[in-house]
Design a protein around this motif. Structure first.
Motif, PDB file in Angstrom:
ATOM      1  N   LEU A 181      41.027  27.432  49.737  1.00  8.51           N
ATOM      2  CA  LEU A 181      39.595  27.676  49.953  1.00  8.51           C
ATOM      3  C   LEU A 181      39.229  27.358  51.406  1.00  8.51           C
ATOM      4  N   LEU A 216      36.835  34.247  43.378  1.00  6.17           N
ATOM      5  CA  LEU A 216      37.969  33.854  42.553  1.00  6.17           C
ATOM      6  C   LEU A 216      37.984  34.746  41.320  1.00  6.17           C
ATOM      7  N   SER A 252      39.431  42.750  41.079  1.00 10.38           N
ATOM      8  CA  SER A 252      39.753  41.591  41.913  1.00 10.38           C
ATOM      9  C   SER A 252      39.131  41.706  43.297  1.00 10.38           C
ATOM     10  N   GLN A 301      33.714  32.787  48.723  1.00 10.29           N
ATOM     11  CA  GLN A 301      34.935  33.490  48.366  1.00 10.29           C
ATOM     12  C   GLN A 301      34.893  33.858  46.882  1.00 10.29           C
ATOM     13  N   PHE A 339      45.610  26.185  46.556  1.00 11.28           N
ATOM     14  CA  PHE A 339      44.284  26.805  46.411  1.00 11.28           C
ATOM     15  C   PHE A 339      43.616  26.823  47.796  1.00 11.28           C
ATOM     16  N   TYR A 358      43.591  35.578  41.583  1.00 13.20           N
ATOM     17  CA  TYR A 358      43.288  36.298  42.831  1.00 13.20           C
ATOM     18  C   TYR A 358      42.213  35.533  43.588  1.00 13.20           C
ATOM     19  N   LEU A 359      42.378  35.454  44.903  1.00 16.59           N
ATOM     20  CA  LEU A 359      41.356  34.875  45.787  1.00 16.59           C
ATOM     21  C   LEU A 359      41.048  35.887  46.874  1.00 16.59           C
ATOM     22  N   ASP A 360      39.756  36.356  46.854  1.00 12.10           N
ATOM     23  CA  ASP A 360      39.318  37.406  47.786  1.00 12.10           C
ATOM     24  C   ASP A 360      40.227  38.627  47.677  1.00 12.10           C
TER      25      ASP A 360
END
Length: 707
Positions: free
Chosen positions: A146, A154, A52, A152, A144, A113-115
């Protein structure tokens, strides 16, 4: 193909949305449509939380571009419950102040997971298959965050957990991610809304038809087709519920496909059965084949998705509907035309759907009307049944009008008949009343005759009883006459002492004459009381004396008629019995009747003994006994007894075993009524003569209350 396409669109409504606005995330206008994150994904089967991390190098990972993300089929088969990681770098120049949201559909569990930061956990992802928790967000909106013009990462940690049954299904497996602004997410595409609302509408229609036609059946139970169609509509409504439940549930609806398949099959077969019944067609070979396929269809639902096999059954039902309707054009033209028109529209609609999907036709948003196409067959049935109900109602109304007209035309005739009938009723009533009066008079005469018959039985006994005092009167009168002659002679001789002696003797004789005269008067008075027509009043009575008197009178009465008759008389009176209140003449009549019957019975057996040559001694006994609050009177004989076959009839009016002229058949009936009027009981015990037995005979038992 038809149903498969339809149900695929229902169970994957967001895929349909993608068809109507199929734009990738990079090209979509997120303020007016959903963008699918489908291109340039890197994936790898396995599990490592470092994957991740945005800094992790995934250059060696395999690539895929697809709306539904998962491990390829070859890997998925070998790793059915293996975790797969998906990574994609995102960069958007989206500058609106509107917040972005995710809408995710999946057939398993995932972590987003984001970043490198976990932003959503949907279900429970685990390497242990038993610990995996399925969760499908469906139309839930997920944040979300962003950042515009910033690259970034994802990452998705995903494990597939599709239902085990059926084994073969058309439903797509995997995870699909869509992005839009929050404003647009609250304003879904109008065609999609129409499609979704359509299923709520047809559910309401199905439920309404179920209630309506079930009510028709309750009011008109002879029209059983209304019941069958109500059940068909119920199964249709349940099918829609099962489909909507499968679409909007967050968890695995294990038997969703199974139930939906059963409900739609039951609906289709019942609807076809209704059509057969309406068109008066026999359930022939084709229907039986469809029914057998419907039965085999149920276990197949565990193996093959109903979306694959229900179209076959549905097409067979549809074409058999058209076939039967065509064959019924001559016998039921209107019904056949209704089913042909709706069946034809159904076929043309699904042909249009197929052609539209194959790009042979260009009809925008035709798929939106698919829910309403499911109503073609139910609506045709409802239309015909409603038409039939209207025709029947009109026919009934016409018949009611005819009846009213007939009633008006025949009203005068009925009135005349009523008057005639009333006159006949009055005449018949008068005849019946006259007959009733005659019967009452005859009954009174018969009762009086019975009383006089019993009085006749007393006459000889009374004559015997009254003879003794009369003899005394005669004797003392003659003696007194002679004494008076002697007194005259003594007076002429002036012998006054002798005169005084003669006067004393005459006075004594006169007293004896008076005594025996009163005794005769008492006997006559008793006879007069016995012959009274009106019932007497209750008065204290010596039961022992009453029984003894009527025993003696009955015996002497029979002896007067038959000098050869002789019987032993046995009495056993309870001296402790005090006077009790009874109507003496009525009770005397009962005792006399029982005594007379007893003497008749022993006399008959005595004659029989002489004919057959065996020894026999006639015996009649009467006894009294105090038992608690009652006095018991028993009258018994050793006659032939009463046969069992007539024992239940002896208290019935006019029933007698005596020869004609010797009995009216009212004696025991009146005796029973008299004892009942005294609040007492009259019972009988008997032993029938078997030929020469001395133990036969009859006992009549009277119980009278002490008062």
């Amino acid at each position: 193909m038809i149903k498969r396409l339809l149900l695929f669109l229902i169970l994957a409504s967001m895929t349909v949305l993608g068809q109507s606005e199929q734009e990738t995330f990079e090209n979509a206008d997120l303020e007016s449509q959903w963008g699918v994150i489908s291109n340039d994904w890197s994936y790898k089967v396995g599990d490592d939380i470092e994957w991740s991390n945005p800094e992790f190098d995934d250059a060696s990972w395999e690539k895929q571009s697809s709306p539904y993300l998962k491990a390829p089929a070859s890997k998925e088969d070998n790793n059915k419950k293996e975790i797969v990681w998906l990574r994609k770098k995102l960069k958007t120049n989206y500058k609106s102040n509107q917040q972005l949201v995710l809408r995710i559909n999946q057939t398993g569990a995932s972590e987003i997971y984001l970043d490198g930061k976990l932003i959503h956990r949907l279900g429970s992802v685990s390497t242990n298959p038993d610990s995996i928790v399925f969760y499908n967000p469906n139309k839930d909106l997920l944040s979300f965050p962003l950042v515009s013009n910033t690259e970034q990462l994802l990452a998705v940690r995903y494990v597939n957990a599709a239902a085990q049954f059926p084994l073969y299904s058309v439903n797509k497996e995997g995870i699909i991610l869509r992005v839009a602004t929050l404003n647009h997410s609250n304003h879904d595409d109008p065609p999609l809304k129409q499609f979704t609302y359509g299923y709520y509408v047809i559910f309401g229609v199905g439920l309404l038809m179920f209630i309506l036609f079930l009510s028709y059946y309750f009011f008109f139970p002879s029209e059983r087709v209304n019941l069958y169609f109500a059940l068909s509509s119920l199964f249709f409504a349940l099918f829609v519920i099962a489909v909507l439940k499968s679409v909007y549930t967050h968890n695995v609806f294990v038997f969703g496909d199974f139930l939906a398949g059963i409900f739609i099959a039951a609906h289709a077969i019942l609807a076809l059965y209704c059509i057969y019944k309406i068109l008066n067609k026999k359930l022939g070979f084709v229907f039986k084949i469809i029914l057998i396929l419907g039965i085999l269809y149920i276990p197949m639902l565990f193996v093959i998705s109903y979306e694959l096999i229900s179209p076959i059954l549905s097409i067979l039902v549809l074409f058999d509907t058209i076939r039967v309707s065509f064959l019924s054009l001559k016998t039921n033209r209107k019904g056949a035309l209704i089913f042909l028109i709706f069946g034809g529209l159904n076929i043309f609609f699904w042909i249009g759907i197929i052609a539209n999907e194959l790009s042979l036709l260009e009809i925008p948003n035709l798929w939106v009307y698919q829910p309403f196409a499911l109503l073609f067959v139910p609506c045709s049935l409802a239309l015909y049944l409603g038409y039939s109900f209207g025709i029947n109602s009109q026919s009934l109304q016409n018949k009611l009008i005819e009846v009213e007209q007939l009633s008006e035309e025949k009203q005068q005739l009925l009135a005349d008949q009523n008057i005639k009938l009333e006159k006949e009723v009055v005449a018949r009533t008068a005849d019946l009343m006259a007959t009733l009066d005659n019967l009452k008079a005859t009954q009174s005469q018969l009762i009086q005759s019975e009383k006089m018959a019993s009085l006749g039985e007393l006459t000889a006994g009374i004559a015997h009883e009254i003879q003794n005092p009369l003899n005394f009167v005669n004797n003392f009168s003659e003696v007194s006459n002679e004494l008076l002659l002697e007194m005259n002679e003594a007076i002429s001789k002036s012998n006054y002492d002798e005169v005084r002696e003669i006067v004393t003797d005459v006075k004594t004789n006169l007293e004896k004459i008076n005594y025996h005269g009163k005794r005769a008067e008492a006997i006559v008075q008793g006879m007069l009381q016995h012959s009274r027509v009106n019932p007497g009043l209750e008065e204290p009575t010596d039961i022992n004396a009453l029984c003894d008197e009527f025993l003696r009178l009955a015996y002497h009465g029979l002896r007067a008629k038959d000098k050869s008759f002789n019987a032993s008389l046995i009495t056993n009176f309870d001296e402790s019995i005090k006077h009790i209140k009874v109507v003496p003449q009525d009770l005397g009549r009962v005792i006399l009747n029982l005594m007379t019957n007893a003497f008749y019975a022993v006399n008959e057996r005595s004659a029989e003994a002489k004919r057959k040559g065996y020894e026999y001694e006639s015996t009649v006994s009467v006894s009294t006994k105090s038992i608690g609050d009652f006095v018991e009177i028993k009258v018994s004989d050793n006659g032939n007894g009463i046969p069992k076959r007539i024992l239940e009839k002896i208290f019935q009016p006019f029933f007698t075993t005596k020869p004609s002229g010797k009995g009216t058949g009212l004696g025991l009936s009146l005796s029973y009524d008299i004892i009942k009027a005294h609040d007492g009981t009259l019972k009988v015990e008997t032993i029938e003569n078997d030929g020469a037995s001395e133990k036969s005979g009859t006992i009549f038992i009277i119980h009278l209350p002490k008062r």
